[in-house]
Design a protein around this motif. Structure first.
Motif, mmCIF file in Angstrom:
data_model
loop_
_atom_site.group_PDB
_atom_site.id
_atom_site.type_symbol
_atom_site.label_atom_id
_atom_site.label_comp_id
_atom_site.label_asym_id
_atom_site.label_seq_id
_atom_site.Cartn_x
_atom_site.Cartn_y
_atom_site.Cartn_z
ATOM 1 N N VAL A 1 28.207 70.229 28.224
ATOM 2 C CA VAL A 1 28.663 69.066 27.458
ATOM 3 C C VAL A 1 29.764 68.373 28.251
ATOM 4 N N ASN A 2 29.670 67.040 28.363
ATOM 5 C CA ASN A 2 30.668 66.253 29.076
ATOM 6 C C ASN A 2 31.193 65.133 28.194
ATOM 7 N N LEU A 3 32.465 64.858 28.289
ATOM 8 C CA LEU A 3 33.086 63.683 27.686
ATOM 9 C C LEU A 3 33.990 63.061 28.737
ATOM 10 N N GLY A 4 33.928 61.746 28.874
ATOM 11 C CA GLY A 4 34.727 61.114 29.909
ATOM 12 C C GLY A 4 35.183 59.723 29.530
ATOM 13 N N MET A 5 36.152 59.248 30.295
ATOM 14 C CA MET A 5 36.701 57.918 30.089
ATOM 15 C C MET A 5 36.991 57.304 31.453
ATOM 16 N N ASN A 6 36.466 56.115 31.700
ATOM 17 C CA ASN A 6 36.741 55.377 32.920
ATOM 18 C C ASN A 6 37.751 54.271 32.649
ATOM 19 N N ASN A 7 38.571 53.992 33.662
ATOM 20 C CA ASN A 7 39.648 53.005 33.525
ATOM 21 C C ASN A 7 40.492 53.327 32.294
ATOM 22 N N ALA A 8 41.039 54.528 32.296
ATOM 23 C CA ALA A 8 41.713 55.071 31.115
ATOM 24 C C ALA A 8 42.860 54.206 30.622
ATOM 25 N N PHE A 9 43.540 53.490 31.509
ATOM 26 C CA PHE A 9 44.702 52.685 31.114
ATOM 27 C C PHE A 9 44.357 51.199 31.020
ATOM 28 N N ASN A 10 43.057 50.907 30.986
ATOM 29 C CA ASN A 10 42.564 49.557 30.729
ATOM 30 C C ASN A 10 43.140 48.530 31.703
ATOM 31 N N GLU A 11 43.103 48.873 32.981
ATOM 32 C CA GLU A 11 43.593 47.975 34.026
ATOM 33 C C GLU A 11 42.649 46.789 34.184
ATOM 34 N N LYS A 12 43.211 45.590 34.314
ATOM 35 C CA LYS A 12 42.411 44.403 34.611
ATOM 36 C C LYS A 12 42.454 44.183 36.119
ATOM 37 N N TYR A 13 41.284 44.192 36.746
ATOM 38 C CA TYR A 13 41.250 44.123 38.201
ATOM 39 C C TYR A 13 39.927 43.520 38.666
ATOM 40 N N ALA A 14 39.898 43.116 39.937
ATOM 41 C CA ALA A 14 38.672 42.607 40.547
ATOM 42 C C ALA A 14 37.979 43.758 41.258
ATOM 43 N N SER A 15 36.808 44.145 40.769
ATOM 44 C CA SER A 15 36.083 45.275 41.345
ATOM 45 C C SER A 15 35.326 44.881 42.606
ATOM 46 N N SER A 16 35.138 43.590 42.809
ATOM 47 C CA SER A 16 34.522 43.085 44.029
ATOM 48 C C SER A 16 34.950 41.635 44.194
ATOM 49 N N ILE A 17 34.877 41.139 45.420
ATOM 50 C CA ILE A 17 35.272 39.758 45.677
ATOM 51 C C ILE A 17 34.216 39.074 46.534
ATOM 52 N N VAL A 18 34.194 37.770 46.437
ATOM 53 C CA VAL A 18 33.371 36.930 47.304
ATOM 54 C C VAL A 18 34.329 36.201 48.234
ATOM 55 N N THR A 19 34.269 36.499 49.511
ATOM 56 C CA THR A 19 35.216 35.901 50.454
ATOM 57 C C THR A 19 34.874 34.432 50.691
ATOM 58 N N ASN A 20 35.930 33.653 50.855
ATOM 59 C CA ASN A 20 35.807 32.235 51.227
ATOM 60 C C ASN A 20 34.973 31.421 50.243
ATOM 61 N N ALA A 21 35.109 31.734 48.956
ATOM 62 C CA ALA A 21 34.432 30.920 47.952
ATOM 63 C C ALA A 21 35.000 29.503 47.980
ATOM 64 N N VAL A 22 34.169 28.546 47.635
ATOM 65 C CA VAL A 22 34.559 27.135 47.622
ATOM 66 C C VAL A 22 34.190 26.550 46.272
ATOM 67 N N GLY A 23 35.115 25.797 45.669
ATOM 68 C CA GLY A 23 34.824 25.133 44.407
ATOM 69 C C GLY A 23 34.032 23.865 44.630
ATOM 70 N N PHE A 24 33.052 23.621 43.751
ATOM 71 C CA PHE A 24 32.236 22.415 43.846
ATOM 72 C C PHE A 24 32.314 21.661 42.526
ATOM 73 N N GLY A 25 32.320 20.331 42.629
ATOM 74 C CA GLY A 25 32.371 19.499 41.431
ATOM 75 C C GLY A 25 33.642 19.678 40.638
ATOM 76 N N GLY A 26 34.754 19.964 41.318
ATOM 77 C CA GLY A 26 36.032 20.125 40.642
ATOM 78 C C GLY A 26 36.270 21.500 40.052
ATOM 79 N N SER A 27 35.326 22.433 40.216
ATOM 80 C CA SER A 27 35.500 23.783 39.674
ATOM 81 C C SER A 27 36.317 24.647 40.622
#
Length: 687
Positions: free
Chosen positions: A638-664
């Motif tokens: 039997v297993n019980l688990g919890m991920n991100n136990a302290f509820n951290e807000k973070y970027a798990s991955s990034i897109v390098t050199n993104a560019v906004g289009f149409g004012g976004s």
């Protein structure tokens, strides 16, 4: 935030009749022993290991937090089906895939002929061990610049049936069924997995089924035959990345265009390999593998629909010979590897805006190309014990990569049909190791590696191949120190390295979510890595194994000019300069286990100008496990688990050199999962 409590139930109905020695529990779980510390000590300074117990310390959907325990590795995960791995900064500029490293299952390559590797769809229950070789020192695996990840399969000298049901937050449901048979000179393992998740973001549903076969037949006392096969069927929707405002205020939403198009990827992928190994006399060992792989993929994106079909065939052979060289104990390893891939790549219009909110609608053909790519590699290593305390390893690999293009869509005057190749490369490797004492040793190495552009990097915005791209080439210089302390209760390791890379392959953004590969100068990769592991036993009822791993790097662009703008001297995009993993594995008595892990990452530059950064973060995972017998041959876990136990807000991955289009805003960030829970119940019947 969508969460729910966990209620676990389980039904198991697999019966296989076979006599076997009696056992009253699931396979015994042992934390890292002195034998494993000795294994880490004997390995070269840039080699790390993960065993299955560690791989299953999370919720079995991803290897990411576990792989990131290894210093020098940074795996990013935008979703279950959106991952990328860089090793010492190599591969950091990849956008949505892992490249520049080689992936093997036993002796069978899983990477394509252009270096693309998919690790996230391999179920962790089918892996007994992960071996990671960092940098271009893995001469016996050919010519990788980033390194090698080798997966070992699960095959045990025991007959049993096991089934597990795992549930968790965000509608996570996973079912595992495994049958392992050992009889005389034959062993076979059959595994089926079904994984589904609703995801915590819009447009992030995921479904995967995998079928796995691993069998081994001892033909004689000196030879054996192994058959490995795996089929994976997957469909995963893609919420894509977000701009900073949406990332901070409403990370559960999908990017607008991906949500409107209901973008996803689906594919069927399979690999079959046959490996024959034999011992000739007392000093010659040979391994020969033949293999084939297929992938049929369909990916509707807001800007087009990508359809890919890939079929590969290959052969790999190695021969190891132990002998005396002028009275010195020596080992010669020679071999070669051949792989040929047939890629069919087509793009179509996506008229989702005309489909009344129902998502993808395939339109006219935009491009239709076929590429046949192959490489031939040869390699040789010579290990020599120069003295009782001094070992020397000499290696040399060579690679010749070529490809053919058949352009089936362009007009004759614009057609790219023809034969192309990259220059043959020669890749030397020199490693020296000196034992200061029985418990301390130092090592030094110099090695060279290279990586060819992938198919996706080679495609221009018009959907044709850029045949002018050059491979990346790099030299790596490294020194390391290892030591065991207090009767092998403490293991320490530290490495310092410097790698320089020429013909750097980077992604230039040309439209929203569209990139093309370019060669852009050179980068330098200096860094320091360390690892501390301990075995602490208190009497017979408590075992504690704390660990602390980390890396410091100082990667930067040496020379990098893109479209007239110089980024020379800036930090390498997409890589944290500091990364740490620490935690505790504990065993209480014979039945209770506790695993606690924290990953901490410094801020990450997300554009080449170093004007935007993903913020630093630290998140923790915890898992409790209880094992107990039910009957003489039936036991439970039997297993019980919890991920991100302290509820951290973070970027798990990034897109390098993104560019906004149409004012976004530029969409740099993939939100990491908030706090979530999981649990499982497994039954094991031993025959």
């Amino acid at each position: 935030m969508k969460q729910f409590s966990i209620i676990i139930f389980f039904i198991s109905g697999i019966i296989f009749s076979q006599s076997q020695k009696d056992t009253t529990s699931l396979e015994e779980v042992n934390l890292k022993t002195s034998l494993e510390i000795e294994k880490a000590y004997q390995a070269q300074s840039n080699i790390s290991f993960l065993k299955q117990e560690e791989l299953l310390q999370s919720n079995q959907t991803t290897i990411t937090p576990i792989l990131n325990k290894i210093p020098g590795i940074y795996m990013q995960q935008g979703g279950i089906n959106t991952t990328k791995i860089n090793i010492r900064g190599i591969g950091a500029r990849a956008q949505f895939e892992t490249n520049r490293l080689k992936l093997y299952y036993n002796n069978i390559p899983l990477s394509t002929a252009n270096g693309t590797s998919i690790l996230h769809d391999i179920d962790l229950t089918t892996i007994s061990e992960v071996k990671v070789i960092k940098g271009p020192q893995a001469t016996e695996f050919g010519a990788g610049l980033g390194g090698v990840i080798q997966l070992e399969s699960v095959l045990k000298d025991q007959t049993y049936a096991e089934s597990e049901l795992l549930v968790g937050s965000f509608d996570l449901l996973k079912q595992n069924y495994s049958l392992n048979v050992s009889e005389g000179n034959k062993r076979i393992n059959l595994t089926y997995n079904n994984l589904s998740s609703g995801g915590f973001r819009e447009n992030s549903n995921y479904q995967r089924e995998s079928y796995f076969l691993n069998s081994e037949w001892d033909l004689s006392e000196t030879s054996k035959l192994q058959l490995v096969g795996q089929v994976i069927q997957l469909k995963g929707f893609i919420p894509s990345s977000l701009g900073r405002t949406n990332f901070e205020e409403n990370p559960t939403q999908a990017a607008f265009t991906w949500g409107q198009a209901r973008g996803y990827e689906s594919y069927t992928r399979g690999v079959v390999g046959l490996n024959y190994s034999n011992q000739i006399g007392s000093n010659i060992q040979q391994n020969t593998a033949v293999f084939t792989n297929i992938r049929d993929a369909y990916e509707p994106r807001p800007f087009d629909i990508l359809q890919e079909k890939n079929t590969g065939i290959g052969l790999r052979h190695t021969t190891e010979v132990d002998f005396d060289l002028f009275g010195l104990n020596s080992r010669l390893n020679i071999g070669g590897e051949f792989l040929r891939d047939d890629f069919d790549v087509a793009t179509f219009e996506n008229r989702y805006q005309e489909n009344e909110g129902r998502g993808t609608l395939q339109g006219e053909t935009l491009s239709d190309l076929n590429q046949k790519r192959q490489y031939i590699e040869g390699f040789a290593t010579l290990d020599v014990s120069l003295a009782r305390k001094m070992d020397l390893k000499l290696g040399l690999a060579t690679n010749k990569t070529s490809y053919e293009i058949n352009d089936q869509f362009s007009s004759p005057e614009n057609s790219q049909t023809g034969d192309y190749d990259y220059d043959q490369v020669w890749l030397p490797n020199l490693v020296g190791t000196y034992s200061i004492s029985n418990n301390q040793k130092i090592s030094a190495s110099v090695s060279k590696g290279f990586s060819v552009p992938t198919v996706e990097q080679s495609l221009t915005e018009e959907g044709v191949f850029n045949t002018e791209l050059d491979p990346e080439i790099g030299w790596n210089y490294e020194i390391g120190y290892k030591a065991k302390w207090f009767q092998e209760k403490l293991f320490t390791e530290v490495s310092a390295y410097y790698m320089d890379v020429d013909n750097l392959l980077v992604a230039r953004r040309v439209a929203e979510d569209r990139f093309v590969g370019i060669n852009a100068g050179s980068t330098s990769h200096p860094g320091i890595e360390f690892s501390i592991k301990s075995n602490l036993n208190y009497q017979s009822w408590l075992k504690l194994q704390p660990y602390f791993n980390g890396s410091f790097n100082f990667y930067e662009f040496d020379e990098f000019v893109d479209q007239g703008e110089s980024f020379s001297g800036n930090d390498l995009t997409g890589v944290p300069s500091q990364q740490f993993s620490f935690g505790l594995d504990a065993q209480i008595g014979d039945r209770f286990y506790l695993y606690f892990q924290t990953n901490a990452v410094s801020e990450i530059p997300v554009n080449d100008a170093n004007t935007e950064f993903a913020e630093s973060y630290a998140f923790s995972n915890v898992k409790l496990e209880y094992r107990f017998p039910i009957l003489n041959t039936l036991s439970a876990r039997v297993n019980l688990g919890m991920n991100n136990a302290f509820n951290e807000k973070y970027a798990s991955s990034i897109v390098t050199n993104a560019v906004g289009f149409g004012g976004s805003e530029p969409r740099y960030f993939y939100p990491g999962e908030p706090r979530n829970y999981f649990g499982s119940l497994a039954l094991n019947y031993t025959f």
